[in-house]
Design an enzyme around this catalytic site. Structure first.
Site, short mmCIF file in Angstrom:
data_model
loop_
_atom_site.label_atom_id
_atom_site.label_comp_id
_atom_site.label_asym_id
_atom_site.label_seq_id
_atom_site.Cartn_x
_atom_site.Cartn_y
_atom_site.Cartn_z
N GLU A 164 0.79 -1.24 0.00
CA GLU A 164 0.00 0.00 0.00
C GLU A 164 0.83 1.28 0.00
O GLU A 164 0.58 2.18 0.81
CB GLU A 164 -0.96 -0.01 1.19
N GLU A 270 -6.77 -10.67 -0.64
CA GLU A 270 -7.55 -10.34 0.57
C GLU A 270 -9.03 -10.23 0.22
O GLU A 270 -9.68 -9.22 0.51
CB GLU A 270 -7.03 -9.03 1.19
#
Length: 366
Positions: A164, A270
């Site tokens: 991220e 995820e």
């Protein structure tokens, strides 16, 4: 000899209908030993994010072993839980997850070596309490990554190395402590450190909202730059924190096509589908957590979620040659990280009692 009357015919047809319906239902639950991993054996591994408690509880443990052939540590391998103080490691939880995977011949994914969240504060300060220098921070990053990767070398087959770093606003990189101190150098260094520690491990860059065109373009740019420099990046993790309203089939396919064009493996790392609309990726906004609401999982939610899961797995199967793994983020609706946003969510294939929901049948019906 009995005469076949209209009434008898109607009764007979009704009886046959009941038998057929029963057979269809049996088809949906045929072979109770067969799990998601078995249905997708010729496609890609199916994984799940786990907590140590999942591996101790009989029901959760049995469900994991039945349905999945890959596991990821939800939190136990993140930087702060693993090294809460300099040179003081807490291995128990991560070790238990890796040992469970090895013992049961499951693929084990490591998550995550470098992230702006759940990074310990000590990492960014020197012995005098001042901001760490670039040299000190990179030294600490190398020490952390190589200590962790070496410990699980040969047991963890893939790592989410950097997590991220792309900004959600109009800028390029997130203005994290990592970036403030080292610029963008920490990104390529993290991959280099991991590769040095385990040359056989498959190394991923991992991010969310990868189907939003502007963010997708920035992630593509980052990865292309790294590859052009010869940085050992082998794959991209598309987190897949989705909802009943996003992404569209077109957005999803475009992301797979773009990142595959770089020669990278694609993994959906995820996966969950929120029963509430909107983009779900990213951390909680400060102050967002509030008292838990527990709305009912309605028939409308169920149908919308079913349609979204059906679509995404159709796309996954279509691009099976590009996808090397799909991992659900948490095991069942009994617990989801999304619950922390203040409303009970129902984003997974198994309900709060660990039973398959209707959506499960759509995922395996092909």
């Amino acid at each position: 000899m009995h005469r076949l009357t209209k009434t008898n015919l109607t009764v007979a047809l009704a009886f046959i209908s009941v038998i057929l319906i029963g057979a269809t239902q049996q088809q949906q639950i045929k072979n109770p030993k067969k799990g998601l991993k078995d249905y997708y054996k010729k496609y890609f591994p199916i994984g799940v994010a786990v907590r140590p408690s999942d591996l101790r509880n009989g029901e959760e443990k049995n469900l994991i072993l039945k349905e999945f052939n890959s596991i990821t540590a939800e939190n136990a391998m993140k930087m702060a839980p693993l090294q809460p103080a300099e040179n003081r490691f807490f291995w128990r939880d991560a070790d238990s997850i890796v040992a469970f995977g090895v013992r049961n011949k499951l693929n084990v994914r490591g998550h995550t070596l470098c992230w702006h969240a759940q990074a310990p504060n000590w990492m960014f300060t020197d012995s005098s309490g001042n901001q760490a220098s670039k040299e000190l921070l990179l030294k600490r990053l190398k020490s952390h990554i190589q200590t962790v990767v070496n410990r699980y070398k040969g047991k963890v087959y893939a790592w989410d190395v950097v997590n991220e770093v792309i900004a959600d606003d109009t800028t390029f990189l997130r203005k994290s402590k990592w970036f403030q101190i080292t610029g963008d150098e920490f990104i390529e260094k993290a991959f280099e450190y991991a590769h040095e520690a385990d040359p056989k491990a498959i190394l991923f860059y991992n991010d969310y909202n990868t189907e939003i065109p502007a963010k997708r373009e920035k992630i593509y740019r980052l990865l292309k730059n790294l590859l052009d420099k010869g940085v050992p990046v082998h794959g991209v993790g598309l987190q897949a924190h989705w909802s009943i309203s996003s992404p569209s089939k077109e957005e999803l396919e475009k992301s797979i096509q773009m990142f595959s064009s770089l020669g990278l493996q694609i993994q959906f790392t995820e996966l969950d589908v929120s029963v509430y609309s909107g983009r779900q990726g990213g951390q909680l906004i400060q102050g967002q957590r509030r008292q838990m609401e527990t709305p009912v999982f309605t028939a409308e939610m169920e149908q919308q979620q079913l349609e979204k899961y059906k679509m995404v797995f159709e796309v996954f199967r279509k691009y099976r040659k590009n996808i090397t793994g799909v991992t659900f983020w948490n095991l069942s609706d009994k617990y989801s990280w999304l619950d922390g946003r203040g409303r009970k969510n129902y984003p997974l294939l198994f309900d709060t009692n660990l039973k398959p929901k209707k959506v499960y049948n759509e995922v395996v019906k092909f």
